[in-house]
Design an enzyme around this catalytic site. Structure first.
Site, short mmCIF file in Angstrom:
data_model
loop_
_atom_site.label_atom_id
_atom_site.label_comp_id
_atom_site.label_asym_id
_atom_site.label_seq_id
_atom_site.Cartn_x
_atom_site.Cartn_y
_atom_site.Cartn_z
N CYS A 258 0.81 -1.22 0.00
CA CYS A 258 0.00 0.00 0.00
C CYS A 258 0.84 1.26 0.00
O CYS A 258 0.31 2.36 -0.24
CB CYS A 258 -0.92 0.01 1.21
SG CYS A 258 -1.69 -1.58 1.58
N CYS B 68 -13.61 -0.01 7.73
CA CYS B 68 -12.75 -0.61 6.71
C CYS B 68 -12.85 0.16 5.40
O CYS B 68 -13.96 0.51 4.97
CB CYS B 68 -13.14 -2.07 6.45
SG CYS B 68 -13.23 -3.11 7.92
N LYS C 229 -10.73 5.69 3.73
CA LYS C 229 -12.05 5.18 4.12
C LYS C 229 -13.13 5.65 3.16
O LYS C 229 -14.01 4.87 2.78
CB LYS C 229 -12.37 5.65 5.55
CG LYS C 229 -13.77 5.27 6.01
CD LYS C 229 -13.94 3.76 6.07
CE LYS C 229 -15.37 3.32 6.18
NZ LYS C 229 -16.14 3.45 4.95
N HIS D 239 -9.08 3.30 -1.71
CA HIS D 239 -7.72 2.79 -1.54
C HIS D 239 -7.31 1.91 -2.72
O HIS D 239 -7.26 0.69 -2.60
CB HIS D 239 -7.64 2.01 -0.23
CG HIS D 239 -6.28 1.51 0.11
ND1 HIS D 239 -5.12 2.11 -0.32
CD2 HIS D 239 -5.89 0.43 0.87
CE1 HIS D 239 -4.08 1.44 0.14
NE2 HIS D 239 -4.52 0.42 0.86
#
Length: 390
Positions: free
Chosen positions: A86, A209, A331, A335
């Site tokens: 990430c 998540c 969020k 992502h």
């Protein structure tokens, strides 16, 4: 070492786009990056590129960096693919800064992409899992959310952090993301929504998540001479910190801190000669709500165990002392793994330009914080607005 400046930054929309490819997404981000430059900059002036991606789904794994730069017309320039889960494009940006600072090039491109929604849920979960330790986490059944759930449980036990604290982070970021037209989940949620969503990995629920997202982002880094030629507002990179750590959570001494964030932050602050109290805004890595709380503490925004208080008191709200994740964060904004790091820098650049969707009042210092996996690799970058280019 020369100074390095951000002269342009842009991103595609973030979301689920079955009709798009990684090439078309990056093309969109690159076009917006060129458009964001105040003056005239020819693509021919770009001398090097660093492209971050994990490679979810198994598309062009080999030479995906050159595939991207050739597609957007940067024929023949040296291009390096960067993979640190990430944090891939956060590290790509760091390499571009180093190339400019060293004098090797005057203009470098850093960016990233990911396509995450053209494979099955099981395949995507497998790809996300490879950001953790392979033998004792991923192939033993631990999910990415499961790893962060362990961190959340430990923080709750050690410091009394509550589900409401986690949920406040989600509510804040959704409120910001609702004003961002490029956000994946661009809608508001209530505290009741975030408290009562279905469980994903106890104690984390759906609103704690981030989504799996398609998208791309890009940033142009240049020397001072070039920046003064093309920029009305100079945005200098004053700190470029990075650190690595054990990939597996079980290999670390604590579950309530990400040591690589601490070290990367300390490195960046020292380079910039600033302290957390000097910051006017921050974009921190909130793949899960607990990750945002850990970032507050690891980066010195507050003492250990005080992250929940910052949220309760509105310190990190847009009108608070340290607005955090004004883009919506991972969020709400989304992502797309390889695009997240430079996507954070897009928000930082727009804040300094005065064009952000949730605009901070005349910021001078900003921070971006990009985490790979559960903390195996972290970058922290600090930016300063140094006034008019005139």
């Amino acid at each position: 070492m020369r100074d390095a400046y951000v002269i342009g930054a842009g991103q595609s929309a973030f979301g689920s786009f079955p009709e798009e490819t990684y090439l078309t997404l990056f093309d969109s981000a690159f076009d917006r990056t060129l458009d964001s430059v105040d003056g005239e900059l020819s693509p021919d002036q770009i001398e090097e590129a660093y492209i971050g991606t994990l490679g979810v789904g198994g598309r062009q794994i080999g030479l995906s960096g050159p595939a991207v730069t050739e597609h957007i017309g940067l024929h023949g320039i040296p291009t390096t693919r960067v993979e640190n889960a990430c944090a891939s494009s956060g590290y790509a940006f760091r390499q571009a800064v180093a190339a400019v600072r060293s004098g090797m090039v005057d203009v470098a491109l850093a960016g990233g992409y990911e396509v995450m929604n053209d494979t099955s849920a099981d395949q995507t979960k497998w790809w996300l899992g490879v950001s953790g330790q392979t033998e004792w986490e991923r192939t033993s059944g631990t999910t990415f959310s499961g790893v962060y759930a362990q961190m959340a449980s430990a923080h709750m036990e050690e410091y009394g952090t509550t589900i409401e604290d986690l949920s406040r982070a989600a509510v804040k970021n959704h409120a910001n993301g609702a004003q961002n037209p490029k956000a994946h989940l661009g809608f508001e949620c209530t505290l009741d929504d975030a408290l009562n969503a279905p469980t994903v990995a106890d104690p984390l629920n759906l609103y704690h998540c981030c989504p799996t997202t398609d998208g791309a982002s890009a940033v142009l880094v240049a020397s001072e001479d070039v920046a003064r030629d093309v920029s009305d507002t100079l945005v200098r990179v004053v700190g470029a910190g990075a650190s690595s750590d054990s990939v597996g959570l079980f290999q670390r001494d604590s579950l309530t801190s990400i040591p690589a964030s601490v070290r990367a932050g300390e490195d960046a602050y020292e380079q910039a000669n600033v302290e957390p109290k000097d910051l006017d805004f921050a974009e921190v890595h909130d793949c899960f709500a607990i990750a945002e709380l850990l970032a507050y503490e690891d980066l010195g925004f507050c003492d250990r165990g005080e992250a929940g208080r910052l949220l309760r008191e509105g310190v990190t709200d847009p009108d608070g002392a340290l607005p955090t994740n004004t883009s919506g964060g991972l969020k709400s904004k989304g992502h797309p793994i390889g695009a997240t790091g430079t996507g954070q820098i897009v928000e930082a650049f727009e804040q300094f330009q005065g064009t952000a969707n949730v605009q901070v009042d005349e910021p001078n210092y900003g921070l971006t914080h990009n985490v790979g996996g559960s903390g195996g690799g972290v970058t922290v970058h600090l930016f300063e607005r140094v006034g008019s280019a005139a």
